[in-house]
Design a protein around this motif. Structure first.
Motif, PDB file in Angstrom:
ATOM      1  N   GLN A   1       0.821  -1.214   0.000  1.00 47.33           N
ATOM      2  CA  GLN A   1       0.000   0.000   0.000  1.00 47.33           C
ATOM      3  C   GLN A   1       0.854   1.263   0.000  1.00 47.33           C
ATOM      4  O   GLN A   1       0.506   2.265  -0.631  1.00 47.33           O
ATOM      5  CB  GLN A   1      -0.927   0.009   1.227  1.00 47.33           C
ATOM      6  N   GLN A   2       1.984   1.227   0.697  1.00 47.85           N
ATOM      7  CA  GLN A   2       2.814   2.433   0.806  1.00 47.85           C
ATOM      8  C   GLN A   2       3.410   2.838  -0.533  1.00 47.85           C
ATOM      9  O   GLN A   2       3.795   3.997  -0.730  1.00 47.85           O
ATOM     10  CB  GLN A   2       3.917   2.247   1.858  1.00 47.85           C
ATOM     11  N   THR A   3       3.482   1.898  -1.468  1.00 46.75           N
ATOM     12  CA  THR A   3       3.948   2.211  -2.817  1.00 46.75           C
ATOM     13  C   THR A   3       2.787   2.490  -3.749  1.00 46.75           C
ATOM     14  O   THR A   3       2.876   3.342  -4.643  1.00 46.75           O
ATOM     15  CB  THR A   3       4.782   1.034  -3.381  1.00 46.75           C
ATOM     16  N   LEU A   4       1.687   1.777  -3.534  1.00 49.76           N
ATOM     17  CA  LEU A   4       0.515   1.917  -4.399  1.00 49.76           C
ATOM     18  C   LEU A   4      -0.175   3.269  -4.238  1.00 49.76           C
ATOM     19  O   LEU A   4      -0.527   3.926  -5.226  1.00 49.76           O
ATOM     20  CB  LEU A   4      -0.478   0.792  -4.088  1.00 49.76           C
ATOM     21  N   LEU A   5      -0.361   3.713  -3.011  1.00 47.55           N
ATOM     22  CA  LEU A   5      -1.141   4.935  -2.777  1.00 47.55           C
ATOM     23  C   LEU A   5      -0.516   6.185  -3.412  1.00 47.55           C
ATOM     24  O   LEU A   5      -1.245   6.986  -4.012  1.00 47.55           O
ATOM     25  CB  LEU A   5      -1.358   5.127  -1.278  1.00 47.55           C
ATOM     26  N   PRO A   6       0.798   6.380  -3.349  1.00 46.61           N
ATOM     27  CA  PRO A   6       1.370   7.537  -4.059  1.00 46.61           C
ATOM     28  C   PRO A   6       1.149   7.464  -5.572  1.00 46.61           C
ATOM     29  O   PRO A   6       0.965   8.500  -6.227  1.00 46.61           O
ATOM     30  CB  PRO A   6       2.855   7.472  -3.702  1.00 46.61           C
ATOM     31  N   ALA A   7       1.172   6.254  -6.134  1.00 49.05           N
ATOM     32  CA  ALA A   7       0.930   6.107  -7.570  1.00 49.05           C
ATOM     33  C   ALA A   7      -0.501   6.511  -7.928  1.00 49.05           C
ATOM     34  O   ALA A   7      -0.753   7.114  -8.979  1.00 49.05           O
ATOM     35  CB  ALA A   7       1.194   4.666  -8.003  1.00 49.05           C
ATOM     36  N   ILE A   8      -1.430   6.212  -7.027  1.00 52.51           N
ATOM     37  CA  ILE A   8      -2.831   6.568  -7.279  1.00 52.51           C
ATOM     38  C   ILE A   8      -3.041   8.075  -7.090  1.00 52.51           C
ATOM     39  O   ILE A   8      -3.768   8.709  -7.852  1.00 52.51           O
ATOM     40  CB  ILE A   8      -3.753   5.757  -6.357  1.00 52.51           C
ATOM     41  N   GLN A   9      -2.378   8.628  -6.094  1.00 46.81           N
ATOM     42  CA  GLN A   9      -2.419  10.079  -5.905  1.00 46.81           C
ATOM     43  C   GLN A   9      -1.881  10.785  -7.157  1.00 46.81           C
ATOM     44  O   GLN A   9      -2.418  11.796  -7.614  1.00 46.81           O
ATOM     45  CB  GLN A   9      -1.574  10.453  -4.682  1.00 46.81           C
ATOM     46  N   TRP A  10      -0.847  10.224  -7.751  1.00 44.01           N
ATOM     47  CA  TRP A  10      -0.231  10.805  -8.945  1.00 44.01           C
ATOM     48  C   TRP A  10      -1.216  10.820 -10.112  1.00 44.01           C
ATOM     49  O   TRP A  10      -1.373  11.849 -10.781  1.00 44.01           O
ATOM     50  CB  TRP A  10       1.024  10.001  -9.296  1.00 44.01           C
ATOM     51  N   ILE A  11      -1.905   9.696 -10.361  1.00 45.97           N
ATOM     52  CA  ILE A  11      -2.829   9.667 -11.504  1.00 45.97           C
ATOM     53  C   ILE A  11      -4.065  10.514 -11.212  1.00 45.97           C
ATOM     54  O   ILE A  11      -4.649  11.108 -12.130  1.00 45.97           O
ATOM     55  CB  ILE A  11      -3.207   8.216 -11.893  1.00 45.97           C
ATOM     56  N   GLU A  12      -4.468  10.609  -9.953  1.00 47.93           N
ATOM     57  CA  GLU A  12      -5.588  11.488  -9.605  1.00 47.93           C
ATOM     58  C   GLU A  12      -5.266  12.925 -10.002  1.00 47.93           C
ATOM     59  O   GLU A  12      -6.106  13.640 -10.561  1.00 47.93           O
ATOM     60  CB  GLU A  12      -5.893  11.414  -8.105  1.00 47.93           C
ATOM     61  N   ASN A  13      -4.037  13.359  -9.744  1.00 48.14           N
ATOM     62  CA  ASN A  13      -3.627  14.714 -10.120  1.00 48.14           C
ATOM     63  C   ASN A  13      -3.644  14.907 -11.626  1.00 48.14           C
ATOM     64  O   ASN A  13      -4.014  15.976 -12.128  1.00 48.14           O
ATOM     65  CB  ASN A  13      -2.230  15.011  -9.566  1.00 48.14           C
ATOM     66  N   LYS A  14      -3.255  13.875 -12.371  1.00 50.34           N
ATOM     67  CA  LYS A  14      -3.253  13.968 -13.828  1.00 50.34           C
ATOM     68  C   LYS A  14      -4.672  14.017 -14.382  1.00 50.34           C
ATOM     69  O   LYS A  14      -4.948  14.725 -15.364  1.00 50.34           O
ATOM     70  CB  LYS A  14      -2.498  12.784 -14.434  1.00 50.34           C
ATOM     71  N   ILE A  15      -5.571  13.282 -13.764  1.00 50.24           N
ATOM     72  CA  ILE A  15      -6.960  13.258 -14.227  1.00 50.24           C
ATOM     73  C   ILE A  15      -7.661  14.571 -13.870  1.00 50.24           C
ATOM     74  O   ILE A  15      -8.536  15.044 -14.611  1.00 50.24           O
ATOM     75  CB  ILE A  15      -7.696  12.044 -13.620  1.00 50.24           C
ATOM     76  N   GLY A  16      -7.273  15.148 -12.754  1.00 46.17           N
ATOM     77  CA  GLY A  16      -7.821  16.442 -12.378  1.00 46.17           C
ATOM     78  C   GLY A  16      -9.139  16.407 -11.661  1.00 46.17           C
ATOM     79  O   GLY A  16      -9.901  17.382 -11.667  1.00 46.17           O
ATOM     80  N   LYS A  17      -9.451  15.292 -11.015  1.00 41.30           N
ATOM     81  CA  LYS A  17     -10.668  15.223 -10.210  1.00 41.30           C
ATOM     82  C   LYS A  17     -10.446  14.228  -9.079  1.00 41.30           C
ATOM     83  O   LYS A  17      -9.597  13.332  -9.163  1.00 41.30           O
ATOM     84  CB  LYS A  17     -11.863  14.775 -11.060  1.00 41.30           C
ATOM     85  N   ALA A  18     -11.212  14.392  -8.005  1.00 45.79           N
ATOM     86  CA  ALA A  18     -11.087  13.499  -6.859  1.00 45.79           C
ATOM     87  C   ALA A  18     -11.631  12.118  -7.204  1.00 45.79           C
ATOM     88  O   ALA A  18     -12.684  11.989  -7.827  1.00 45.79           O
ATOM     89  CB  ALA A  18     -11.840  14.074  -5.664  1.00 45.79           C
ATOM     90  N   LEU A  19     -10.890  11.090  -6.805  1.00 42.97           N
ATOM     91  CA  LEU A  19     -11.326   9.720  -7.020  1.00 42.97           C
ATOM     92  C   LEU A  19     -12.052   9.204  -5.777  1.00 42.97           C
ATOM     93  O   LEU A  19     -11.803   9.666  -4.669  1.00 42.97           O
ATOM     94  CB  LEU A  19     -10.117   8.835  -7.347  1.00 42.97           C
ATOM     95  N   PRO A  20     -12.958   8.227  -5.942  1.00 40.86           N
ATOM     96  CA  PRO A  20     -13.846   7.840  -4.837  1.00 40.86           C
ATOM     97  C   PRO A  20     -13.246   6.908  -3.791  1.00 40.86           C
ATOM     98  O   PRO A  20     -13.904   6.604  -2.796  1.00 40.86           O
ATOM     99  CB  PRO A  20     -14.998   7.133  -5.567  1.00 40.86           C
ATOM    100  N   SER A  21     -12.017   6.449  -3.968  1.00 43.74           N
ATOM    101  CA  SER A  21     -11.405   5.517  -3.036  1.00 43.74           C
ATOM    102  C   SER A  21     -11.401   6.032  -1.597  1.00 43.74           C
ATOM    103  O   SER A  21     -11.014   7.169  -1.328  1.00 43.74           O
ATOM    104  CB  SER A  21      -9.964   5.256  -3.476  1.00 43.74           C
TER     105      SER A  21
END
Length: 302
Positions: free
Chosen positions: A270-290
């Motif tokens: 999780q400690q590696t996965l969550l930053p990767a998801i935060q990164w793509i959320e920023n690229k998409i430009g909207k909050a994700l529901p996780s």
């Protein structure tokens, strides 16, 4: 309830997640994100879809993405291939697994593929045969198993018939899709009771969308039935272009948190996965529901 010691989490975000996004994600960003996911312990990533660009314009760079990623040892890189041309491009892109797809309901199949179920099955038998000849594994998605946006209830007899057809083609795994997020745990048990009389649990995966907030509960029911493979999407990304109002899959990080807290190993960090998801959320430009992404962001660690 009886639970396994390990489960296989199959990340479908780069395909199932991004295909429905209205804003273009740059090719280099898709590649960078997949490379990040490859370092998390995930053993399976569905990277893109080799469909015609007019149907899924968000993934029109499929070949560039497939050729541009860095392969990590032990990771299966899969892609959706609707026909022989898609398979040819997938092979050129170096995929390890071909994913074919069809719907359990006629109307959704017509909307999604512009073909009848019977015509689709004929094409998929050819794709499966050729993929096997190229030494690829083949995974089949059967959509609308638990409900159709157009026909509502889907008879279990239809699900059984099409599942038998797909396994007769020689597929290695069948992913049962709750395309509109309508399933409940009792229904999941009922469907699996019928299918597991005919097919081994090790060849069945579950693909739950979280439209009504029941995806994790449905996973628990499937776990108790002996299922150990689950499709998830980072951040809860996703939806189906031909199932209006459907939400994304269960968030990868939410499913992993649940499994690990239950003592079920996923192999994902999780400690590696969550930053990767935060990164793509920023690229998409909207909050994700996780849910777990929100906890991560509020912790100040991101």
């Amino acid at each position: 309830m009886k639970f396994p010691k390990n489960v296989r989490v199959k990340e479908v975000g780069p395909r199932d997640g991004l295909q429905n996004e209205p804003h273009w994600i740059e090719t280099e960003d898709k590649i960078a994100w997949i490379n990040m996911l490859s370092q998390t312990g995930l053993s399976y990533i569905e990277i893109t879809s080799f469909v015609h660009p007019k149907w899924i314009p968000a993934l029109s760079d499929a070949l560039e993405v497939a050729k541009g990623i860095k392969r990590a040892e032990g990771v299966t890189y899969a892609a959706l291939v609707p026909n022989q041309l898609g398979l040819e491009k997938g092979l050129e892109g170096g995929i390890n697994e071909a994913c074919i797809f069809m719907s359990a309901s006629e109307t959704h199949n017509q909307k999604n593929l512009n073909k009848s179920i019977d015509h689709t099955a004929h094409l998929l038998s050819q794709v499966t045969r050729e993929a096997k000849q190229e030494k690829l594994t083949v995974r089949a998605y059967l959509s609308t198993v638990f409900g159709c946006p157009y026909e509502k209830d889907v008879p279990i007899e239809q699900v059984i018939r099409l599942s038998e057809t797909l396994f007769e083609f020689g597929i290695d795994e069948l992913s049962l899709g709750d395309t509109i997020g309508a399933a409940n745990p009792v229904q999941v048990i009922s469907v699996l009771e019928a299918l597991l009389k005919r097919f081994p649990a090790k060849n069945i995966a579950m693909h739950f969308h979280d439209t009504r907030g029941t995806a994790l509960a449905n996973m628990i029911a499937a776990l108790d039935m002996g299922i150990t493979a689950f499709d998830t999407s980072s951040g809860g990304l996703g939806g189906c272009p031909y199932a209006p109002g459907s939400a994304g899959n269960a968030a990868t990080e939410d499913a992993i948190y649940m499994f690990e807290q239950m003592g079920i190993k996923t192999g994902v960090e999780q400690q590696t996965l969550l930053p990767a998801i935060q990164w793509i959320e920023n690229k998409i430009g909207k909050a994700l529901p996780s849910r777990n992404l929100q906890v991560f962001k509020s912790s100040g660690l991101c």
